[in-house]
Scaffold this motif. Structure first.
Motif, PDB file in Angstrom:
ATOM      1  N   LYS A  11       0.890  -1.175   0.000  1.00 16.12           N
ATOM      2  CA  LYS A  11       0.000   0.000   0.000  1.00 16.12           C
ATOM      3  C   LYS A  11       0.916   1.210   0.000  1.00 16.12           C
ATOM      4  O   LYS A  11       1.794   1.343   0.882  1.00 16.12           O
ATOM      5  N   ILE A  12       0.768   2.048  -0.995  1.00 15.58           N
ATOM      6  CA  ILE A  12       1.714   3.160  -1.154  1.00 15.58           C
ATOM      7  C   ILE A  12       1.208   4.390  -0.427  1.00 15.58           C
ATOM      8  O   ILE A  12       0.045   4.787  -0.581  1.00 15.58           O
ATOM      9  N   VAL A  13       2.079   4.945   0.428  1.00 16.89           N
ATOM     10  CA  VAL A  13       1.783   6.211   1.129  1.00 16.89           C
ATOM     11  C   VAL A  13       2.789   7.233   0.618  1.00 16.89           C
ATOM     12  O   VAL A  13       4.004   7.066   0.784  1.00 16.89           O
ATOM     13  N   ALA A  14       2.278   8.226  -0.084  1.00 17.12           N
ATOM     14  CA  ALA A  14       3.192   9.220  -0.685  1.00 17.12           C
ATOM     15  C   ALA A  14       3.490  10.319   0.342  1.00 17.12           C
ATOM     16  O   ALA A  14       2.630  10.668   1.167  1.00 17.12           O
ATOM     17  N   VAL A  15       4.722  10.780   0.318  1.00 17.55           N
ATOM     18  CA  VAL A  15       5.073  11.959   1.159  1.00 17.55           C
ATOM     19  C   VAL A  15       5.633  13.027   0.221  1.00 17.55           C
ATOM     20  O   VAL A  15       6.300  12.703  -0.776  1.00 17.55           O
ATOM     21  N   GLY A  16       5.330  14.228   0.572  1.00 21.18           N
ATOM     22  CA  GLY A  16       5.693  15.366  -0.304  1.00 21.18           C
ATOM     23  C   GLY A  16       7.113  15.842  -0.065  1.00 21.18           C
ATOM     24  O   GLY A  16       7.864  15.277   0.745  1.00 21.18           O
ATOM     25  N   THR A  17       7.462  16.881  -0.813  1.00 21.25           N
ATOM     26  CA  THR A  17       8.797  17.481  -0.640  1.00 21.25           C
ATOM     27  C   THR A  17       8.577  18.940  -0.246  1.00 21.25           C
ATOM     28  O   THR A  17       7.531  19.535  -0.555  1.00 21.25           O
ATOM     29  N   ASP A  18       9.590  19.507   0.443  1.00 17.65           N
ATOM     30  CA  ASP A  18       9.458  20.917   0.872  1.00 17.65           C
ATOM     31  C   ASP A  18       9.849  21.830  -0.284  1.00 17.65           C
ATOM     32  O   ASP A  18      10.169  21.352  -1.390  1.00 17.65           O
ATOM     33  N   ALA A  19       9.851  23.113  -0.019  1.00 17.98           N
ATOM     34  CA  ALA A  19      10.112  24.107  -1.098  1.00 17.98           C
ATOM     35  C   ALA A  19      11.481  23.852  -1.726  1.00 17.98           C
ATOM     36  O   ALA A  19      11.698  24.071  -2.919  1.00 17.98           O
ATOM     37  N   LYS A  20      12.432  23.339  -0.893  1.00 15.38           N
ATOM     38  CA  LYS A  20      13.793  23.160  -1.433  1.00 15.38           C
ATOM     39  C   LYS A  20      13.890  21.821  -2.183  1.00 15.38           C
ATOM     40  O   LYS A  20      14.972  21.393  -2.593  1.00 15.38           O
ATOM     41  N   GLY A  21      12.723  21.099  -2.306  1.00 13.57           N
ATOM     42  CA  GLY A  21      12.760  19.850  -3.068  1.00 13.57           C
ATOM     43  C   GLY A  21      13.161  18.654  -2.237  1.00 13.57           C
ATOM     44  O   GLY A  21      13.251  17.534  -2.737  1.00 13.57           O
ATOM     45  N   ASN A  22      13.423  18.885  -0.917  1.00 16.01           N
ATOM     46  CA  ASN A  22      13.826  17.739  -0.090  1.00 16.01           C
ATOM     47  C   ASN A  22      12.577  17.071   0.488  1.00 16.01           C
ATOM     48  O   ASN A  22      11.504  17.667   0.571  1.00 16.01           O
ATOM     49  N   ILE A  23      12.777  15.793   0.902  1.00 17.05           N
ATOM     50  CA  ILE A  23      11.654  15.059   1.530  1.00 17.05           C
ATOM     51  C   ILE A  23      11.214  15.845   2.763  1.00 17.05           C
ATOM     52  O   ILE A  23      12.038  16.308   3.558  1.00 17.05           O
ATOM     53  N   ASN A  24       9.910  16.032   2.878  1.00 16.69           N
ATOM     54  CA  ASN A  24       9.347  16.748   4.042  1.00 16.69           C
ATOM     55  C   ASN A  24       9.429  15.786   5.236  1.00 16.69           C
ATOM     56  O   ASN A  24       8.594  14.890   5.397  1.00 16.69           O
ATOM     57  N   ILE A  25      10.454  16.002   6.092  1.00 12.90           N
ATOM     58  CA  ILE A  25      10.763  15.021   7.159  1.00 12.90           C
ATOM     59  C   ILE A  25       9.601  14.887   8.145  1.00 12.90           C
ATOM     60  O   ILE A  25       9.240  13.791   8.555  1.00 12.90           O
ATOM     61  N   GLU A  26       8.964  16.007   8.421  1.00 12.69           N
ATOM     62  CA  GLU A  26       7.833  15.930   9.386  1.00 12.69           C
ATOM     63  C   GLU A  26       6.721  15.066   8.807  1.00 12.69           C
ATOM     64  O   GLU A  26       6.201  14.173   9.446  1.00 12.69           O
ATOM     65  N   GLU A  27       6.436  15.323   7.496  1.00 13.32           N
ATOM     66  CA  GLU A  27       5.360  14.561   6.852  1.00 13.32           C
ATOM     67  C   GLU A  27       5.725  13.071   6.896  1.00 13.32           C
ATOM     68  O   GLU A  27       4.900  12.204   7.177  1.00 13.32           O
ATOM     69  N   LEU A  28       7.015  12.805   6.668  1.00 16.66           N
ATOM     70  CA  LEU A  28       7.470  11.413   6.674  1.00 16.66           C
ATOM     71  C   LEU A  28       7.322  10.802   8.072  1.00 16.66           C
ATOM     72  O   LEU A  28       6.811   9.697   8.229  1.00 16.66           O
ATOM     73  N   ARG A  29       7.762  11.604   9.086  1.00 23.51           N
ATOM     74  CA  ARG A  29       7.672  11.085  10.458  1.00 23.51           C
ATOM     75  C   ARG A  29       6.203  10.731  10.780  1.00 23.51           C
ATOM     76  O   ARG A  29       5.903   9.638  11.254  1.00 23.51           O
ATOM     77  N   ASN A  30       5.302  11.662  10.389  1.00 24.50           N
ATOM     78  CA  ASN A  30       3.872  11.403  10.681  1.00 24.50           C
ATOM     79  C   ASN A  30       3.404  10.131   9.981  1.00 24.50           C
ATOM     80  O   ASN A  30       2.782   9.259  10.564  1.00 24.50           O
ATOM     81  N   ALA A  31       3.781  10.034   8.715  1.00 26.46           N
ATOM     82  CA  ALA A  31       3.308   8.873   7.932  1.00 26.46           C
ATOM     83  C   ALA A  31       3.867   7.592   8.564  1.00 26.46           C
ATOM     84  O   ALA A  31       3.159   6.592   8.716  1.00 26.46           O
ATOM     85  N   ALA A  32       5.130   7.661   9.015  1.00 21.32           N
ATOM     86  CA  ALA A  32       5.764   6.451   9.592  1.00 21.32           C
ATOM     87  C   ALA A  32       5.069   6.065  10.884  1.00 21.32           C
ATOM     88  O   ALA A  32       4.688   4.911  11.097  1.00 21.32           O
ATOM     89  N   GLU A  33       4.861   7.097  11.689  1.00 22.16           N
ATOM     90  CA  GLU A  33       4.227   6.801  12.989  1.00 22.16           C
ATOM     91  C   GLU A  33       2.782   6.354  12.794  1.00 22.16           C
ATOM     92  O   GLU A  33       2.323   5.399  13.408  1.00 22.16           O
ATOM     93  N   ALA A  34       2.100   6.984  11.836  1.00 26.27           N
ATOM     94  CA  ALA A  34       0.688   6.613  11.603  1.00 26.27           C
ATOM     95  C   ALA A  34       0.622   5.142  11.151  1.00 26.27           C
ATOM     96  O   ALA A  34      -0.344   4.439  11.425  1.00 26.27           O
ATOM     97  N   ASN A  35       1.615   4.681  10.496  1.00 25.02           N
ATOM     98  CA  ASN A  35       1.577   3.304   9.963  1.00 25.02           C
ATOM     99  C   ASN A  35       2.567   2.376  10.658  1.00 25.02           C
ATOM    100  O   ASN A  35       2.930   1.321  10.129  1.00 25.02           O
ATOM    101  N   LYS A  36       2.978   2.753  11.897  1.00 23.55           N
ATOM    102  CA  LYS A  36       4.100   2.042  12.523  1.00 23.55           C
ATOM    103  C   LYS A  36       3.834   0.538  12.685  1.00 23.55           C
ATOM    104  O   LYS A  36       4.766  -0.271  12.659  1.00 23.55           O
ATOM    105  N   ASP A  37       2.520   0.147  12.747  1.00 24.46           N
ATOM    106  CA  ASP A  37       2.254  -1.287  12.907  1.00 24.46           C
ATOM    107  C   ASP A  37       2.364  -2.025  11.575  1.00 24.46           C
ATOM    108  O   ASP A  37       2.701  -3.206  11.522  1.00 24.46           O
ATOM    109  N   ASN A  38       2.065  -1.256  10.498  1.00 26.76           N
ATOM    110  CA  ASN A  38       2.037  -1.952   9.196  1.00 26.76           C
ATOM    111  C   ASN A  38       3.139  -1.500   8.235  1.00 26.76           C
ATOM    112  O   ASN A  38       3.174  -1.894   7.073  1.00 26.76           O
ATOM    113  N   LEU A  39       4.045  -0.665   8.826  1.00 25.86           N
ATOM    114  CA  LEU A  39       5.080  -0.102   7.931  1.00 25.86           C
ATOM    115  C   LEU A  39       6.022  -1.215   7.451  1.00 25.86           C
ATOM    116  O   LEU A  39       6.610  -1.965   8.249  1.00 25.86           O
TER     117      LEU A  39
END
Lengths: 972, 972
Positions: free
Chosen positions: A618-646
């Motif tokens: 199941k694909i969970v997309a995370v965005g990038t910030d203005a500088k084009g880098n992975i949005n770490i906060e968004e990633l942290r949230n996505a990881a924690e939200a799916n920590k049981d099924n990640l």
């Protein structure tokens, strides 16, 4: 005199790494740095910087070119090439020397990449169209793609098509046991990902009563040689709403009723025996053909006929909208790099032999098999299967192993099916003497009273008329005009001269790493001791290959910071899929069946989501910030939200935006903390080697693109190789193989392999010498310099272009990695100009354009690599700057936004020399916009190709002859 | 099934011989004959027709392509390649792989012939200009030609120049004993012909007091390695009016004071060690440089700079008026085909390494030699010559043979000068380990207390400052820009794309036989066991070569009807000269010193009279009758008038007019009756093989052009090979060799060799596998069919063209042989059109023109060969017919005789796309005069080249950088 001055002079790094020490300093200063190392230090984040990379033994300092050839000759001498009768999808073949020298050994054919820019690729596009016509004519189905990776994965792709055709509602796929064992295993592994159930059963016991069957796969002729009449079988399947997939053999189809005439829905197989060496497993062009009905569900590239701006016929890649770089996780498959160079060899083999030539080869092969079967019956020492066959004879006997050993003593390899069964597969290179030797083997001591030659008159045909092919094939003039060596030489060169390649100029395709494919790296690829080895030959006969695998495995582990490597995945996309499947197997082994969430940044390469989808993630997309880098906060949230099924994160480093993201190690921690594994895409390894490594950064598994970072030529769209490296805990799951067990190199203590990924144990083994020699000749220092110079070259170009085109993303210290993105979005409104216009105008300057509109629409991504000289970088920048000037003419109103030198590009000679010239700009400005073009210029051969027209009027095979060819065919 | 159907399918004749059986019948009917055989029967005179030609063993039926590769691999395995320190003009070298693959193994570089048509040869013309610049820069003399055959014959050509400079008044030529032995012997043989006396003497004892010395030859460095200061020596020679010729070594000249700075008049040598494999003797590019004063007396081709019709720089062959095809017996030498392909490899080696690269290789070689000499002194087991050296160390010891044998056991070849003297020559491939092994050899059992590496610091330089080179060299940007593999790959391809070759279209040059150079024939040429063999290696190490020579000798004897063959002459012209010298030796052996008259038809190839002149023969020309045949009565009279002094007749058969003269056997009788011998020129053998033979006709000796009839590619102007076949009575006189005795194959009972013709015992041995594999794969039937189809193709074209262009000569039954002449003389008055105009216009149609104005001025001679398909013959005829139509437009007044599409040809893209077009005909008609040109066209890269301007403003080296290159050089 210094000892160094007495060291051998034919060192390699200075031939590969372009910038001389003076140029390095000059270019670093231009970018505002004292020297190259200060530029690198402010580009590669401290936290992930390796202090050094060391290889063991002779590899650290690197071998000179002549030492490398000596080393490879030594390895070659350790390969014992027995005469193979193993078959199972791999057959000896005579590679016509004119094709061997003018395509397989010709940089003008193997240094291009996928024909994205059709106007400068018409040569290989025509050859790939020939290939598609060979497949459709021989299989009897109307639509074929331009090649897949191997027969096993082609069958798995067909299985996925059946699943899609039935909209995923039927979850069982039946495979007849008469399929090749490797094909069955690859399908099983692949089915796992789609949560499809694979049922392997004898063809007699096929049963659709469960109502849950979406498709059935059969082999024609069967793996043990039998040729069955599938007429009723297909009717019965269709009656049950089941799609029929047939794996078949091109040479057999010149004599056998084609699958299309049985009503098969999809036909797959390998084109290897049409003039492509076995090469211990690959590379070969596999094929997939289907009906018009399912054409939009076909995987891989498809070549279509369209027209150019002047209405003349022109070819291009059709139906791209269904491909991975556009439909991403909805894509029909993750195929990107396929086997274009090998498809071109297969097509030219058919062009050179023509229909009669191929049929006479087939009749000869069938005749030899028939005479053998006849002789065995006379000998009476074994029973010959009493079913029709084409080239493979099934023999049952009391002690098959004994016969196998007697054969081995005569340097003959038979296929030992089981203790009582042997099959003997005949091919184009088999001679009457070989058959006589086989009689001796099977006579087990009895005198043989006859010879193969003497039996010939007694054998006619073992194929019943009901299964004998009547329908014509390869009737198009192209297959009937080029049967002398001069004619084929000129046809190959006529096509070659239409295609721009690295023989003309740099090809700065972002994330493709189009670096030098050095001649020394390519030479061993066509040595007989490497080309003529069957993938299922006993391993002790292939000790040269095995020693190379061991060395290469260790070297790749040192480069990547990993503990074990699998060389089996035979393309980048195959490597991604394998990497995720290893992660999946790891979670399964810990009972975490539920861990199926895969976090993927939106900027990831299209093959990433496509591969994840193939693993049922199941694909969970995370965005990038203005500088084009992975949005770490968004990633942290996505990881924690799916920590049981990640399950995993798929990340590319440096990012696909060409920037060394600072927080990559933190990102890895976040994923690990939430139970996930980090999969790193190896596409940008050219910015890591020697400076950092996936293992050091924190990744658990990564795939490498040997056809990018490690010099396997792009071949016009393949071959590629995508080996995967893993940390210790994932090593046990690396794929094995049903016929020849394999696994991680170096071998982990215990193994529980995830199944088989490719049809051959070590993928396309024949092209591994290319990467091996590159690494061994560069040594650790040369490889590290390569990464530094690749970064230097990208920064130098960014610096030269920044005042003309905005550079979209930069690292914290204002530098870019080994590639960078220039933003053209502004020009849409100021001048009505799109990235495509710039790419087509670059053709008039003699250049292939950079990567268009990926990962960011409306931009160009430029990757120069370390093997382009400062002079070539300057020439490319001068071209872009001159084009910028042309754009500003439009912006200033001096040029018509709809009729200017960019919109009109490219300008082929036929247009530039037309008697009437109605363009609002001069012919000479269109043709020679830069000084270097006067002394020599590569001419695009068509005007701009109309993509929309091509998709609307989809034609994917050779047209009935146009007049010029028809006339020529009449006289030929 | 038939046994034939089970025979291997990769047969070769159908790939080489173009016409299929149907086409053969179709074309024969078109010519008015029932079938091919009736056409042949009415073309080849009954009286000389062979009923059949049979080979022994496997060669009669011919091998398939894969069987041939197996056979050659077996021969290769019988060559034992020891590490060579022999030197004497042949040195191991690292052939840069990018040059090996993209020139030596690239049909786009090796299938063209001499750059007669400059506008479609600018690529190799630039590379040959680079070669001339390498030679002039390194030798310090301003003028160089574009290559000669080998160092030995180059020295002999220099001797002939000295003789000419002194107008033949001084009849002694002094050779210093420090020259290579093969050079001395070749000069002696050659001097014989000019009745020059050669005196070989130690350099200290050179004495001009006789006043009869025209020139002196010295070696620098000497054959035993010593580097002498020739300052005084040259002054003294000049004081006595004696010209100084220096044989030298290109690598040494990167460190040594160049011969030009000593005042040498002529410098010769071999370019072999600059990236060209030793190949058991050749082919290599030799060089000859001289002063501006003697430039018009230089032998061979010379490339000069001129301008094209638009004033742009363009290259072409300069000063052709002094060459053999124009000045015939007054020519400075008989050189025609030289070593163009090898000169291009030598030039690219210099381009790739550049001045610093070459110097570092030289310093390394010198350093290793120095360390060896130092080590030997420390060992004390032998004395090292106490003179300066570059790469060769002279060692005197008690038992040289013992040391030679110890070395051989370690697979090392040293040079055994005499029982007390050994020389050891170091080269680019020597390693520190090799030097350590040599210490062991010379230590004869004593422990060696040091290693080469440890001695390095103790050695600096063995070259005195007085002899150290100060002057710069290779400063032109071309030698300083292409030092990475990508840059050189693109430079090679940039030049390649300017040259038309057999990869584009047929090249119907009359009497050049531009047939297929098949890939299978070329593959063994770059296998290490053939390339790395030193010509003076003990014969038992080269048993693969020797077995091939034996087989080839027998096959050629069967083909020619002769009894013995010498493989030594390394070009067609060298073969002619050798043939006449054999006749001369035969007459001498019978006391007939006075027999020096040579009857030559006026229509003979220019090399014939030039060769006869070189043998000191008095030439008596005989005319031809109206039908173009030799005037038999005039010949009878000439023979009888000279019956006491008649040496030979030089005759070409079929005649150079492309006709099988009926009276050829009678002609031979007339000559024999009058005490003469018949020498037959092998240029037209393609019309004889299998149908008749020189031996059967009555010739006593003939030379073959293996680069015409037997498939050695023309290489852009060489290499060629000119072996000679003789009847039994001439066999004893076949040339031997001072270092490795050789002679006729099969060996005649007794031998009294005439001396040495080429520097290496078996000429350019490396390219003999090409002709050997051609003959072995075609078999007797395939070769006979080739001759028949060559004749068929010529007659078919003659028939198609006859209604448009008058065919000048036909045989008694109205047919032509394998070539024919079309008469354009009429167009001079009706349209002001010359053959050159037609040849230049053919370029716009994508074709190289036929042979112009030879043997008859104002005509074109067309030779299609057997390996061009009917489709290609039709295409060429369509082009000529279309041009005939264009001529008739001029004749009808519809086109201006001075400004039409022929006079304006060729039309390069720059002209066709110019903004202004002032021609009275359309751009499209100029560019695309035929339908096939729309789908793909080879573009000439310059307008018509101005020959007159080029000869008036003679520039034969690279110009100081033009802006584009200067700018690039600055940035490189």
């Amino acid at each position: 005199i210094s000892v160094d001055a007495l060291k051998p002079s034919d060192t390699f790094p200075r031939r590969h790494n372009s910038a001389t020490p003076d140029e390095q300093a000059q270019m670093a200063n231009y970018c505002g740095f004292d020297n190259l190392n200060t530029l690198i230090d402010s580009t590669v984040p401290k936290s992930i910087r390796l202090d050094s990379m060391k290889f063991s033994g002779i590899f650290d300092e690197g071998l000179t070119e002549s030492q490398m050839i000596e080393h490879m000759s030594d390895l070659a001498s350790k390969n014992k090439v027995f005469k193979s009768f193993i078959g199972m999808g791999y057959y000896n073949t005579h590679v016509p020397p004119v094709i061997l020298r003018n395509i397989m050994e010709n940089p003008a054919w193997y240094t291009q990449y996928t024909p994205y820019q059709a106007e400068i690729s018409q040569g290989r596009l025509e050859s790939l169209l020939n290939y598609q016509t060979v497949i459709t004519d021989l299989t009897g189905l109307p639509m074929s793609n331009a090649s897949l990776l191997d027969e096993g994965t082609a069958a798995a792709e067909a299985m996925a098509m059946c699943n899609n055709i039935l909209k995923g509602k039927k979850k069982t796929f039946v495979i007849a046991s008469n399929c090749h064992p490797q094909t069955i295993d690859v399908c099983k592994t692949r089915a796992d990902g789609f949560d499809l159930k694979v049922v392997t059963v004898d063809i007699k016991d096929v049963d659709y009563s469960s109502g849950d069957v979406c498709g059935v796969l059969v082999q024609y002729p069967g793996t043990e040689g039998e040729v069955l009449d599938y007429g009723e079988f297909v009717k019965n399947a269709h009656a049950n709403g089941v799609k029929v997939v047939m794996a078949t053999d091109l040479l057999a189809l010149t004599m056998l009723k084609p699958p299309g005439e049985f009503g098969a829905d999809i036909v797959v197989g390998s084109g290897q025996r049409f003039g492509v060496p076995m090469g211990y497993g690959g590379p070969h062009a596999a094929f997939l053909a289907t009906s018009q009905e399912y054409k939009r569900m076909m995987p891989g590239r498809i070549i279509g006929v369209s027209v150019d701006s002047s209405g003349k016929q022109a070819l291009r890649m059709a139906m791209q909208t269904r491909e991975q770089h556009i439909r991403r996780d909805k894509a029909t498959s993750n195929i990107c790099t396929a086997q274009a160079l090998l498809a071109n060899m297969t097509a030219m083999y058919a062009v050179y032999h023509g229909p009669e030539g191929l049929k006479s080869i087939a009749q000869r092969v069938h005749g030899l098999a028939g005479v053998f079967a006849l002789g065995l019956k006379k000998l009476g020492t074994a029973q010959v299967q009493d079913l029709p066959f084409f080239d493979t004879v099934k023999v049952t006997c009391s002690d098959a192993t004994a016969i196998f050993d007697v054969a081995a003593k005569k340097e003959i390899n038979l296929r030992l099916v089981d203790s009582n069964t042997i099959t003997v597969a005949f091919d184009e290179t088999t001679t009457l003497d070989d058959v006589d030797k086989l009689f001796e083997v099977f006579a087990s001591g009895k005198p043989v009273q006859f010879t193969a030659e003497s039996l010939a008159p007694e054998f006619n045909n073992a194929i019943p008329s009901s299964l004998t092919r009547e329908s014509p094939y390869l009737t198009h003039p192209i297959f009937n005009m080029y049967h002398t060596e001069h004619e084929l030489l000129r046809y190959i060169h006529k096509l070659q001269n239409k295609d721009l390649s690295l023989c003309h100029s740099m090809i700065p395709l972002g994330s493709c790493t189009m670096k030098l494919n050095a001649t020394t790296e390519m030479m061993p690829v066509t040595w007989p001791s490497f080309t003529n080895m069957h993938p299922f030959a006993p391993v002790e006969q292939a000790q040269g290959y095995q020693e190379m695998f061991t060395n290469l495995g260790e070297l790749l582990c040192t480069i990547t910071g990993f503990d074990s490597f699998s060389l089996q995945p035979n393309a980048g996309a195959a490597g991604e899929y394998a990497g995720l499947m290893v992660i999946r197997a790891y979670h399964m082994s810990r009972g975490d069946h539920h861990r199926n969430v895969c976090i993927i940044p939106v900027s990831a390469h299209g093959t990433n989501p496509a591969s994840a989808a193939m693993c049922g993630m199941k694909i969970v997309a995370v965005g990038t910030d203005a500088k084009g880098n992975i949005n770490i906060e968004e990633l942290r949230n996505a990881a924690e939200a799916n920590k049981d099924n990640l399950a995993a994160l798929m990340v590319t480093y440096p990012s696909t935006h060409g920037v060394y993201e600072e927080g990559i190690d933190e990102i890895c921690n976040i994923i690990h903390e939430n139970g996930g594994q980090v999969y790193m895409d190896g596409a940008n390894m050219n910015a890591q080697v020697g400076l950092t490594s996936p293992g050091f950064i924190g990744a658990d598994v990564c795939h490498l693109n040997l056809h990018k970072t490690f010099c396997i030529p792009h071949g016009g769209g393949g071959p590629g190789m995508g080996p995967i490296g893993v940390k210790q805990h994932l090593a046990p799951f690396l794929p094995s193989h049903p016929v020849i067990p394999t696994g991680g190199i170096p071998e982990p203590e215990q193994t529980s392999p995830l199944g088989t990924i490719s049809a051959a144990p070590w993928g396309s083994a024949l092209i591994l010498p290319i990467s091996y020699t590159y690494i061994a000749m560069m040594g650790s220092g040369g490889l590290t310099d390569a990464s530094k110079i690749a970064i230097l070259n990208a920064n130098y170009m960014a610096k030269r272009l920044e005042s003309h085109y905005p550079v979209l993303f930069r690292g914290v210290n204002g530098t870019v990695a080994h590639e960078f993105i220039i933003d053209l979005r502004g020009f849409k409104n100021t001048a009505g100009i799109e990235p495509e216009d710039v790419a087509k105008r670059l053709m008039d300057y003699g250049f292939h354009g950079p990567t268009m509109s990926w990962p960011v629409p409306g931009t160009l991504m430029i990757e120069p690599t370390e093997s382009e000289s400062k002079a070539e970088l300057d020439r490319f920048c001068d071209a872009l700057i001159s084009i910028r000037e042309e754009i500003s003419q439009i912006e200033k109103g001096n040029a018509d936004p709809n009729n200017n030198v960019l919109k009109g590009a490219p300008h082929p000679p036929s247009l530039l020399m037309a008697d009437t010239w109605k363009k609002p700009y001069s012919r000479e400005y269109a043709a020679f916009p830069a000084p270097w073009l006067r002394s020599s210029k590569f001419w695009p051969t068509t005007g701009r190709v109309d993509n929309v027209y091509g998709d609307r009027n989809l034609v994917c095979t050779l047209q009935p002859a146009n007049e010029e060819q028809a006339a020529a065919a009449v006289s030929a």
